[in-house]
Design a protein around this motif. Sequence first.
Motif, PDB file in Angstrom:
ATOM      1  N   ILE A 186      87.374 103.149  49.028  1.00  0.00           N
ATOM      2  CA  ILE A 186      86.904 102.019  47.903  1.00  0.00           C
ATOM      3  C   ILE A 186      87.560 100.829  47.881  1.00  0.00           C
ATOM      4  O   ILE A 186      87.459  99.894  46.982  1.00  0.00           O
ATOM      5  CB  ILE A 186      87.190 102.644  46.650  1.00  0.00           C
ATOM      6  N   ALA A 187      88.312 100.755  49.047  1.00  0.00           N
ATOM      7  CA  ALA A 187      88.846  99.281  49.319  1.00  0.00           C
ATOM      8  C   ALA A 187      87.977  97.966  48.958  1.00  0.00           C
ATOM      9  O   ALA A 187      88.416  97.134  48.457  1.00  0.00           O
ATOM     10  CB  ALA A 187      89.922  99.264  50.428  1.00  0.00           C
ATOM     11  N   ALA A 188      86.946  98.221  49.956  1.00  0.00           N
ATOM     12  CA  ALA A 188      86.030  97.012  49.911  1.00  0.00           C
ATOM     13  C   ALA A 188      85.496  96.847  48.312  1.00  0.00           C
ATOM     14  O   ALA A 188      85.096  95.785  47.862  1.00  0.00           O
ATOM     15  CB  ALA A 188      84.914  97.349  50.813  1.00  0.00           C
ATOM     16  N   LEU A 189      85.084  97.911  47.440  1.00  0.00           N
ATOM     17  CA  LEU A 189      84.528  97.651  46.234  1.00  0.00           C
ATOM     18  C   LEU A 189      85.805  97.185  45.469  1.00  0.00           C
ATOM     19  O   LEU A 189      85.186  96.159  44.594  1.00  0.00           O
ATOM     20  CB  LEU A 189      84.290  98.961  45.534  1.00  0.00           C
ATOM     21  N   ILE A 190      86.682  97.403  45.329  1.00  0.00           N
ATOM     22  CA  ILE A 190      87.931  96.785  44.554  1.00  0.00           C
ATOM     23  C   ILE A 190      87.933  95.327  44.870  1.00  0.00           C
ATOM     24  O   ILE A 190      88.164  94.595  44.141  1.00  0.00           O
ATOM     25  CB  ILE A 190      89.138  97.464  44.818  1.00  0.00           C
ATOM     26  N   GLU A 191      87.960  94.986  46.241  1.00  0.00           N
ATOM     27  CA  GLU A 191      88.077  93.537  46.739  1.00  0.00           C
ATOM     28  C   GLU A 191      86.983  92.717  46.163  1.00  0.00           C
ATOM     29  O   GLU A 191      87.006  91.679  45.536  1.00  0.00           O
ATOM     30  CB  GLU A 191      88.120  93.561  48.406  1.00  0.00           C
ATOM     31  N   GLN A 192      85.645  93.500  46.373  1.00  0.00           N
ATOM     32  CA  GLN A 192      84.444  92.801  45.931  1.00  0.00           C
ATOM     33  C   GLN A 192      84.322  92.507  44.262  1.00  0.00           C
ATOM     34  O   GLN A 192      84.205  91.273  43.764  1.00  0.00           O
ATOM     35  CB  GLN A 192      83.381  93.488  46.034  1.00  0.00           C
ATOM     36  N   ILE A 193      84.897  93.540  43.474  1.00  0.00           N
ATOM     37  CA  ILE A 193      84.663  93.426  42.069  1.00  0.00           C
ATOM     38  C   ILE A 193      85.898  92.246  41.689  1.00  0.00           C
ATOM     39  O   ILE A 193      85.842  91.203  40.844  1.00  0.00           O
ATOM     40  CB  ILE A 193      85.184  94.795  41.458  1.00  0.00           C
ATOM     41  N   GLY A 194      87.102  92.368  42.460  1.00  0.00           N
ATOM     42  CA  GLY A 194      88.094  91.513  41.864  1.00  0.00           C
ATOM     43  C   GLY A 194      87.795  90.103  42.610  1.00  0.00           C
ATOM     44  O   GLY A 194      88.280  89.021  41.694  1.00  0.00           O
TER      45      GLY A 194
END
Length: 249
Positions: A186-194
């Motif tokens: 989920i690192a990419a998802l967190i980066e995208q949302i942030g």
Amino acid sequence: MHSFDRTPGPQTGAYVPPARDIRDYMAEAAPVGVGRAVVVQASVDGTDNSRLVQVLGAEGPVALRGVAMIDGDADLPALHAAGIRATRVQDRARLGDSALEALPQLAERVAEVGWHIELNTEPRSFEHIAAMVPLLPEGVRLVLDHIGHVDPAEPQALLRLLGTGRVWAKLSPTRVSTDIGRYGDIAALIEQIGSAFPDQIIWGSDWPHVMTCEPLPELPPMLALCREALSTDTFARCMWDNPERLYGF
């Protein structure tokens, strides 16, 4: 996070409450730099917020705010004075249909004390929630618990909902990731949302991780995920600035 009682109690809901309370949380959180926490009313306590109010009065190294579950008789000014800043709505398929239809009326109520609404929801309701956003009083925010239980590979509906500007995401990774302790999925998802919504995110640990298989998640890897996936500025907003605005710390 949630707080229970060190004396084991009977099962009154979907799980047996773990014998862990706010003192146990502070013992884990304070050494890793957590100075503020939000205690969320657990579903097993229903709309009886007496334990939550008692917890919010506890002294210790971590400043506290609360999220309640309310009914029609709830004294919102009294709950606000105790440190509560939001109410929680359960909207999960396994729980059956929830009170989403009453969201506009609930928002009118909590707007009087400046609260937001926390939604424990999932992608099946995102379109419905988006349609309701224009009906809510100006200034009332919606916060999606557990990143909306989104599939990390299909975040488009979540991003559209955040794009309304009225919806926030709580970056609690443990109900979304299948890589507990590393969170690489989920690192990419967190980066995208942030990156897209730096002013609409907060972090949550979901401590003490009820209905979760061993080994239980720990705080440091979750903090490391956010520190690595978010820019320095966005990390500061997520951990300090945004919750300060949202909960009135």
